[in-house]
Design a protein around this motif. Structure first.
Motif, PDB file in Angstrom:
ATOM      1  N   SER A 380       0.805  -1.218   0.000  1.00  0.00           N
ATOM      2  CA  SER A 380       0.000   0.000   0.000  1.00  0.00           C
ATOM      3  C   SER A 380       0.839   1.269   0.000  1.00  0.00           C
ATOM      4  N   ASP A 381       2.058   1.216   0.527  1.00  0.00           N
ATOM      5  CA  ASP A 381       2.896   2.419   0.573  1.00  0.00           C
ATOM      6  C   ASP A 381       3.354   2.868  -0.802  1.00  0.00           C
ATOM      7  N   LEU A 382       3.357   1.962  -1.763  1.00  0.00           N
ATOM      8  CA  LEU A 382       3.854   2.308  -3.092  1.00  0.00           C
ATOM      9  C   LEU A 382       3.052   3.458  -3.692  1.00  0.00           C
ATOM     10  N   GLY A 383       3.770   4.444  -4.207  1.00  0.00           N
ATOM     11  CA  GLY A 383       3.118   5.564  -4.871  1.00  0.00           C
ATOM     12  C   GLY A 383       3.334   5.568  -6.367  1.00  0.00           C
ATOM     13  N   TRP A 384       4.377   4.884  -6.833  1.00  0.00           N
ATOM     14  CA  TRP A 384       4.709   4.867  -8.264  1.00  0.00           C
ATOM     15  C   TRP A 384       4.990   3.439  -8.716  1.00  0.00           C
ATOM     16  N   VAL A 385       4.504   3.101  -9.895  1.00  0.00           N
ATOM     17  CA  VAL A 385       4.886   1.862 -10.585  1.00  0.00           C
ATOM     18  C   VAL A 385       5.242   2.223 -12.014  1.00  0.00           C
ATOM     19  N   ILE A 386       6.384   1.738 -12.471  1.00  0.00           N
ATOM     20  CA  ILE A 386       6.811   1.921 -13.856  1.00  0.00           C
ATOM     21  C   ILE A 386       6.998   0.539 -14.472  1.00  0.00           C
ATOM     22  N   ALA A 387       6.333   0.281 -15.596  1.00  0.00           N
ATOM     23  CA  ALA A 387       6.479  -0.988 -16.301  1.00  0.00           C
ATOM     24  C   ALA A 387       7.443  -0.814 -17.465  1.00  0.00           C
ATOM     25  N   VAL A 388       8.401  -1.739 -17.604  1.00  0.00           N
ATOM     26  CA  VAL A 388       9.388  -1.680 -18.686  1.00  0.00           C
ATOM     27  C   VAL A 388       9.473  -3.037 -19.376  1.00  0.00           C
ATOM     28  N   ASP A 389      10.086  -3.039 -20.564  1.00  0.00           N
ATOM     29  CA  ASP A 389      10.259  -4.269 -21.332  1.00  0.00           C
ATOM     30  C   ASP A 389      11.473  -5.056 -20.863  1.00  0.00           C
ATOM     31  N   HIS A 390      11.583  -6.279 -21.399  1.00  0.00           N
ATOM     32  CA  HIS A 390      12.630  -7.199 -20.954  1.00  0.00           C
ATOM     33  C   HIS A 390      14.029  -6.744 -21.342  1.00  0.00           C
ATOM     34  N   ASP A 391      14.174  -5.811 -22.291  1.00  0.00           N
ATOM     35  CA  ASP A 391      15.505  -5.365 -22.690  1.00  0.00           C
ATOM     36  C   ASP A 391      16.031  -4.228 -21.814  1.00  0.00           C
ATOM     37  N   ILE A 392      15.248  -3.812 -20.816  1.00  0.00           N
ATOM     38  CA  ILE A 392      15.642  -2.702 -19.955  1.00  0.00           C
ATOM     39  C   ILE A 392      16.312  -3.235 -18.699  1.00  0.00           C
ATOM     40  N   ASP A 393      17.405  -2.615 -18.293  1.00  0.00           N
ATOM     41  CA  ASP A 393      18.049  -2.932 -17.020  1.00  0.00           C
ATOM     42  C   ASP A 393      17.242  -2.244 -15.927  1.00  0.00           C
ATOM     43  N   LEU A 394      16.360  -2.983 -15.278  1.00  0.00           N
ATOM     44  CA  LEU A 394      15.459  -2.364 -14.314  1.00  0.00           C
ATOM     45  C   LEU A 394      16.178  -1.904 -13.049  1.00  0.00           C
ATOM     46  N   THR A 395      17.451  -2.261 -12.866  1.00  0.00           N
ATOM     47  CA  THR A 395      18.228  -1.788 -11.719  1.00  0.00           C
ATOM     48  C   THR A 395      18.957  -0.479 -12.009  1.00  0.00           C
ATOM     49  N   ASN A 396      18.880  -0.019 -13.263  1.00  0.00           N
ATOM     50  CA  ASN A 396      19.599   1.187 -13.651  1.00  0.00           C
ATOM     51  C   ASN A 396      18.606   2.306 -13.931  1.00  0.00           C
ATOM     52  N   ALA A 397      18.676   3.362 -13.123  1.00  0.00           N
ATOM     53  CA  ALA A 397      17.704   4.452 -13.228  1.00  0.00           C
ATOM     54  C   ALA A 397      17.763   5.133 -14.593  1.00  0.00           C
ATOM     55  N   ASP A 398      18.951   5.245 -15.176  1.00  0.00           N
ATOM     56  CA  ASP A 398      19.077   5.877 -16.493  1.00  0.00           C
ATOM     57  C   ASP A 398      18.359   5.068 -17.569  1.00  0.00           C
ATOM     58  N   ASP A 399      18.512   3.753 -17.514  1.00  0.00           N
ATOM     59  CA  ASP A 399      17.857   2.916 -18.515  1.00  0.00           C
ATOM     60  C   ASP A 399      16.342   2.962 -18.350  1.00  0.00           C
ATOM     61  N   VAL A 400      15.892   2.968 -17.105  1.00  0.00           N
ATOM     62  CA  VAL A 400      14.455   3.065 -16.852  1.00  0.00           C
ATOM     63  C   VAL A 400      13.919   4.407 -17.340  1.00  0.00           C
ATOM     64  N   MET A 401      14.643   5.497 -17.050  1.00  0.00           N
ATOM     65  CA  MET A 401      14.200   6.813 -17.488  1.00  0.00           C
ATOM     66  C   MET A 401      14.211   6.916 -19.006  1.00  0.00           C
ATOM     67  N   TRP A 402      15.180   6.295 -19.656  1.00  0.00           N
ATOM     68  CA  TRP A 402      15.227   6.271 -21.121  1.00  0.00           C
ATOM     69  C   TRP A 402      13.972   5.597 -21.684  1.00  0.00           C
ATOM     70  N   ALA A 403      13.559   4.504 -21.044  1.00  0.00           N
ATOM     71  CA  ALA A 403      12.346   3.824 -21.499  1.00  0.00           C
ATOM     72  C   ALA A 403      11.122   4.702 -21.296  1.00  0.00           C
ATOM     73  N   VAL A 404      11.066   5.409 -20.171  1.00  0.00           N
ATOM     74  CA  VAL A 404       9.933   6.298 -19.901  1.00  0.00           C
ATOM     75  C   VAL A 404       9.839   7.375 -20.979  1.00  0.00           C
ATOM     76  N   ILE A 405      10.977   7.952 -21.332  1.00  0.00           N
ATOM     77  CA  ILE A 405      10.988   9.076 -22.271  1.00  0.00           C
ATOM     78  C   ILE A 405      10.746   8.625 -23.707  1.00  0.00           C
ATOM     79  N   THR A 406      11.284   7.477 -24.088  1.00  0.00           N
ATOM     80  CA  THR A 406      11.205   7.067 -25.498  1.00  0.00           C
ATOM     81  C   THR A 406      10.064   6.105 -25.800  1.00  0.00           C
ATOM     82  N   ARG A 407       9.429   5.515 -24.786  1.00  0.00           N
ATOM     83  CA  ARG A 407       8.401   4.505 -25.055  1.00  0.00           C
ATOM     84  C   ARG A 407       7.033   4.841 -24.466  1.00  0.00           C
ATOM     85  N   SER A 408       6.974   5.786 -23.560  1.00  0.00           N
ATOM     86  CA  SER A 408       5.688   6.078 -22.913  1.00  0.00           C
ATOM     87  C   SER A 408       4.796   6.923 -23.825  1.00  0.00           C
TER      88      SER A 408
END
Length: 490
Positions: A380-408
């Motif tokens: 319940s504490d979670l405020g944000w969820v970001i879904a990414v594809d299998h080619d994204i390094d989900l441990t790397n904030a830059d890769d996650v942000m790149w997916a947000v900017i280029t795929r959302s």
């Protein structure tokens, strides 16, 4: 964690893996120890062997500051920690009683003085005072007999007195309410400082997660993590209270539910700063219950665990049980499509999570949304969820942000929920603990997957071209984002 059943054993294991930093120069528990702990964040375990004004005492910090170290204890790769913890939670090993508790090798019942017995530390000049940050409160549910372990900040107010800050919804508070309903105004507990890593990890989960609901026994999860039952012992001065046999220090005592006291000296409620908290800001001081210490027990040559709430040590401890709850919920919803999840360090333990999916066909389209809803429900504490594809390094904030900017596609892939329960650390959280949750679908449409193909480069051994020394210098300059992409051939 089978060979690491105590904090002392964890120190030895870290030293054997060249993962321990010893500070042999005398350090002052007032501001200096915390400053060094902050500077070594995300690094090796740190032991302070000499403390000013505290001859013969030691402090350890940064125990959980590195996920690779935690994974080593668990016998898995770091990316597999959510699965490992979730499986342990679902296959608990009950605790067992022992009459040979190392934590009771020394027992102090008279002349109790927390300031002399513990190497208490203050973090910043703006803090309210010395706070016990690694105290694990252990209490038994009167209805189920299950043990609840949880952390609560405890400012030391006197030689045998602290306050204990229990946030709304915490299981310790619910158990206290059960006992008060029976006419018991004093709640017998033990506060265990330092224990086996499995216990410290298992008891770090939030109240608001599905994997460990009210009545769940965290010591059972810890037993499964370490592969053997957690040992407990009856407290010496509190009937009905139990202590961890492998703890370094134990404070026996009771919570006085008839007495409120301020966490800081002015007595103003919610106005003054307390100490740096996990959200990254100074926490506020409140009027809370008192904890009266009736005994101090400890090992021979104990080490005092002093985690900083703002450091990765605490955010990792918060994040890993949260990830395990999300992992378990999502694999139940769609084990075919769900791949993994991760709480980025900037998400501060439980404020957000990244979930990774791997769609196999066009019929899997939309499942990322179902998984996101499951993640939000799992904690319940979670405020944000970001879904990414299998080619994204989900441990790397830059890769996650790149997916947000280029795929959302923010017309279709952005969701703001109605007001729901969230962590008080979120900016939008109100006095009732509610706020709007955010979900971002940063996955590419399956039907257009070719459009989002990433270029793959040939693998080269750069040392063969520029030499080992130049290669080491090159890697030292490259950020984690580049290292992550190169490791995957992008």
């Amino acid at each position: 964690m089978q060979a690491v059943l105590s904090l002392s054993a964890a120190i030895e294991e870290a030293q054997a893996h060249d993962d321990l930093l010893r500070i042999t120069r005398e350090a002052d528990p007032y501001l200096e120890v915390a400053a060094i702990a902050r500077t070594t964040d995300n690094g090796p375990m740190v032991v302070f062997d000499q403390l000013r004004g505290q001859a013969g005492q030691r402090i350890v910090t940064n125990v959980f500051g590195d996920r690779q170290r935690i994974a080593r204890w668990c016998g898995v790769d770091a990316v597999d920690l959510p699965r490992r913890i979730a499986d342990a939670a679902l296959n608990p090993i009950p605790s067992q009683v022992t009459d040979r508790a190392a934590s009771q090798q020394n027992v102090i019942t008279s002349g109790i003085d927390l300031f002399k017995t513990l190497p208490l530390a203050q973090q910043t000049r703006d803090d309210a005072g010395c706070v016990i940050t690694g105290g694990l409160a252990l209490v038994r549910d009167p209805d189920t007999g299950a043990f609840n372990g949880s952390y609560h900040r405890m400012r030391v107010l006197g030689p045998n007195l602290t306050c204990i800050t229990i946030q709304a919804g915490r299981h310790l508070l619910e158990i206290a309410r059960k006992l008060r309903a029976r006419g018991e105004r004093r709640i017998p507990i033990s506060v265990n400082i330092g224990a086996g890593p499995a216990v410290l990890l298992a008891c770090s989960g939030s109240t608001q997660q599905t994997l460990t609901p009210l009545g769940y026994d965290e010591l059972g999860m810890a037993g499964a993590l370490q592969g053997t039952a957690v040992e407990i012992a009856p407290c010496r001065t509190q009937d009905g209270a139990w202590s961890l046999a492998e703890a370094e220090y134990v404070l026996e005592g009771y919570i006085d539910t008839d007495r409120l006291t301020s966490e800081e000296d002015s007595g103003k409620d919610g106005e003054k700063g307390m100490m740096p908290e996990a959200g990254g800001y100074m926490g506020r001081a409140w009027r809370v219950w008192e904890f009266n210490v009736t005994a101090i027990t400890h090992r021979h040559n104990p080490v005092y665990w002093f985690p900083l709430a703002v450091n990765a040590e605490t955010t990792n401890l918060m994040a890993l049980p949260a990830e395990a709850s999300v992992f378990d919920a999502c694999r139940r919803i769609s084990p075919r499509v769900f791949d993994n999840c991760h709480v980025l360090q900037a998400m501060r333990g439980c404020l957000g999570v990244v979930i990774r999916i791997n769609r196999k066909s066009f019929r899997d389209e939309g499942l990322q949304n179902n998984l996101a809803f499951g993640a939000l429900s799992a904690h319940s504490d979670l405020g944000w969820v970001i879904a990414v594809d299998h080619d994204i390094d989900l441990t790397n904030a830059d890769d996650v942000m790149w997916a947000v900017i280029t795929r959302s596609d923010m017309r279709e892939g952005l969701m703001l929920s109605p007001r729901a329960k969230v962590s008080g650390m979120l900016a939008e959280g109100d006095a009732a603990g509610t706020g709007r949750k955010v979900y971002i679908d940063a996955t590419a449409p399956f039907s257009k997957s070719d459009r989002y193909q990433r270029g793959r480069f040939e693998n080269v051994v750069i040392e063969d071209w520029i030499g080992a020394e130049a290669a080491a210098k090159l890697r030292a300059r490259q950020p984690d984002y580049v290292a992550s992409m190169l490791s995957r051939g992008y």
